[in-house]
Design a protein around this motif. Structure first.
Motif, PDB file in Angstrom:
ATOM      1  N   ASP A 109       0.823  -1.210   0.000  1.00  7.91           N
ATOM      2  CA  ASP A 109       0.000   0.000   0.000  1.00  7.91           C
ATOM      3  C   ASP A 109       0.860   1.264   0.000  1.00  7.91           C
ATOM      4  N   THR A 110       2.161   1.101   0.111  1.00  7.34           N
ATOM      5  CA  THR A 110       3.067   2.252   0.108  1.00  7.34           C
ATOM      6  C   THR A 110       2.983   2.988  -1.213  1.00  7.34           C
ATOM      7  N   ALA A 111       2.692   4.271  -1.134  1.00  4.22           N
ATOM      8  CA  ALA A 111       2.525   5.089  -2.332  1.00  4.22           C
ATOM      9  C   ALA A 111       2.231   6.524  -1.921  1.00  4.22           C
ATOM     10  N   VAL A 112       2.255   7.403  -2.901  1.00  6.85           N
ATOM     11  CA  VAL A 112       1.699   8.740  -2.718  1.00  6.85           C
ATOM     12  C   VAL A 112       0.223   8.661  -3.079  1.00  6.85           C
ATOM     13  N   TYR A 113      -0.611   9.123  -2.187  1.00  5.94           N
ATOM     14  CA  TYR A 113      -2.054   9.080  -2.380  1.00  5.94           C
ATOM     15  C   TYR A 113      -2.575  10.453  -2.769  1.00  5.94           C
ATOM     16  N   PHE A 114      -3.414  10.448  -3.799  1.00  6.80           N
ATOM     17  CA  PHE A 114      -3.970  11.686  -4.335  1.00  6.80           C
ATOM     18  C   PHE A 114      -5.496  11.651  -4.254  1.00  6.80           C
ATOM     19  N   CYS A 115      -6.080  12.779  -3.925  1.00  9.51           N
ATOM     20  CA  CYS A 115      -7.520  12.903  -4.096  1.00  9.51           C
ATOM     21  C   CYS A 115      -7.773  13.671  -5.393  1.00  9.51           C
ATOM     22  N   ALA A 116      -8.918  13.380  -6.000  1.00  7.49           N
ATOM     23  CA  ALA A 116      -9.242  13.965  -7.289  1.00  7.49           C
ATOM     24  C   ALA A 116     -10.746  14.138  -7.415  1.00  7.49           C
ATOM     25  N   ALA A 117     -11.153  14.981  -8.351  1.00  5.62           N
ATOM     26  CA  ALA A 117     -12.573  15.252  -8.551  1.00  5.62           C
ATOM     27  C   ALA A 117     -12.887  15.319 -10.036  1.00  5.62           C
ATOM     28  N   VAL A 118     -14.054  14.799 -10.388  1.00  4.65           N
ATOM     29  CA  VAL A 118     -14.518  14.867 -11.774  1.00  4.65           C
ATOM     30  C   VAL A 118     -16.005  15.197 -11.765  1.00  4.65           C
ATOM     31  N   PHE A 119     -16.439  16.005 -12.715  1.00  2.00           N
ATOM     32  CA  PHE A 119     -17.826  16.428 -12.798  1.00  2.00           C
ATOM     33  C   PHE A 119     -18.697  15.303 -13.351  1.00  2.00           C
ATOM     34  N   GLN A 120     -19.548  14.747 -12.501  1.00  2.00           N
ATOM     35  CA  GLN A 120     -20.601  13.795 -12.858  1.00  2.00           C
ATOM     36  C   GLN A 120     -20.155  12.450 -13.423  1.00  2.00           C
ATOM     37  N   LYS A 121     -18.962  12.283 -13.830  1.00  3.97           N
ATOM     38  CA  LYS A 121     -18.554  11.063 -14.534  1.00  3.97           C
ATOM     39  C   LYS A 121     -18.178   9.969 -13.538  1.00  3.97           C
ATOM     40  N   TRP A 122     -18.833   8.826 -13.658  1.00  2.00           N
ATOM     41  CA  TRP A 122     -18.562   7.681 -12.773  1.00  2.00           C
ATOM     42  C   TRP A 122     -17.435   6.861 -13.407  1.00  2.00           C
ATOM     43  N   THR A 123     -16.203   7.257 -13.098  1.00  2.00           N
ATOM     44  CA  THR A 123     -15.060   6.669 -13.776  1.00  2.00           C
ATOM     45  C   THR A 123     -13.951   6.326 -12.801  1.00  2.00           C
ATOM     46  N   THR A 124     -13.126   5.347 -13.198  1.00  2.93           N
ATOM     47  CA  THR A 124     -11.941   4.996 -12.419  1.00  2.93           C
ATOM     48  C   THR A 124     -10.670   5.405 -13.153  1.00  2.93           C
ATOM     49  N   LYS A 125     -10.808   6.064 -14.304  1.00  3.85           N
ATOM     50  CA  LYS A 125      -9.648   6.430 -15.102  1.00  3.85           C
ATOM     51  C   LYS A 125      -9.072   7.763 -14.641  1.00  3.85           C
ATOM     52  N   ALA A 126      -7.813   7.742 -14.261  1.00  4.36           N
ATOM     53  CA  ALA A 126      -7.179   8.941 -13.721  1.00  4.36           C
ATOM     54  C   ALA A 126      -7.221  10.107 -14.706  1.00  4.36           C
ATOM     55  N   ASP A 127      -7.055   9.817 -15.990  1.00  3.39           N
ATOM     56  CA  ASP A 127      -6.981  10.910 -16.958  1.00  3.39           C
ATOM     57  C   ASP A 127      -8.342  11.549 -17.227  1.00  3.39           C
ATOM     58  N   GLU A 128      -9.380  11.015 -16.643  1.00  2.00           N
ATOM     59  CA  GLU A 128     -10.703  11.618 -16.789  1.00  2.00           C
ATOM     60  C   GLU A 128     -11.071  12.513 -15.617  1.00  2.00           C
ATOM     61  N   TYR A 129     -10.240  12.563 -14.604  1.00  2.00           N
ATOM     62  CA  TYR A 129     -10.491  13.445 -13.469  1.00  2.00           C
ATOM     63  C   TYR A 129      -9.971  14.845 -13.766  1.00  2.00           C
ATOM     64  N   ASP A 130     -10.759  15.831 -13.376  1.00  2.00           N
ATOM     65  CA  ASP A 130     -10.462  17.214 -13.736  1.00  2.00           C
ATOM     66  C   ASP A 130      -9.531  17.910 -12.754  1.00  2.00           C
ATOM     67  N   TYR A 131      -9.644  17.582 -11.496  1.00  2.00           N
ATOM     68  CA  TYR A 131      -8.915  18.302 -10.453  1.00  2.00           C
ATOM     69  C   TYR A 131      -8.176  17.311  -9.558  1.00  2.00           C
TER      70      TYR A 131
END
Length: 122
Positions: free
Chosen positions: A89-111
């Motif tokens: 589980d060792t890693a850098v953890y990031f929070c992200a936000a995307v408008f309305q899209k139910w996705t697991t793809k990092a490149d689809e998150y806006d913020y």
């Protein structure tokens, strides 16, 4: 939009940790919030997501049953509670936000937040 992740640290295998993400700059009621992680030399991977409006959640298989994502609308916070942490589980953890899209793809998150380091080691 600003996302500020915090709560990482150095823990031992089997320990617990709770990450926090402070979200600001807009109303997130129509957003999906996600947690991702990136280990050295690896691609950023999906960990968990939650739909702000109805708290629908989903998890990566690797963390299912150990991690829980939640949100507090009053505080505009998103949390990732982690139990039984393991070295993988060792890693850098990031929070992200995307408008309305139910996705697991990092490149689809806006913020994205800046990341917080979690190190699991004995």
């Amino acid at each position: 939009v600003q996302l500020q992740a915090s709560g990482g640290g150095l823990v031992q295998p089997g320990d617990s940790l709770r990450l926090s993400c402070a979200a600001s700059g807009r109303t997130f009621s129509t957003y999906v919030m996600g947690w991702f992680r990136q280990a050295p030399g690896k691609e950023r991977e999906f960990v968990a997501r939650i739909r702000w409006s109805d708290t629908m959640q989903s998890y990566a298989n690797s963390v299912k049953g150990r991690f829980t994502i939640s949100r507090d609308s009053a505080k505009s916070m998103v949390y990732l509670s982690m139990v039984n942490l393991q070295p993988e589980d060792t890693a850098v953890y990031f929070c992200a936000a995307v408008f309305q899209k139910w996705t697991t793809k990092a490149d689809e998150y806006d913020y994205w937040g800046q990341g917080t380091q979690v190190t699991v080691s004995s």
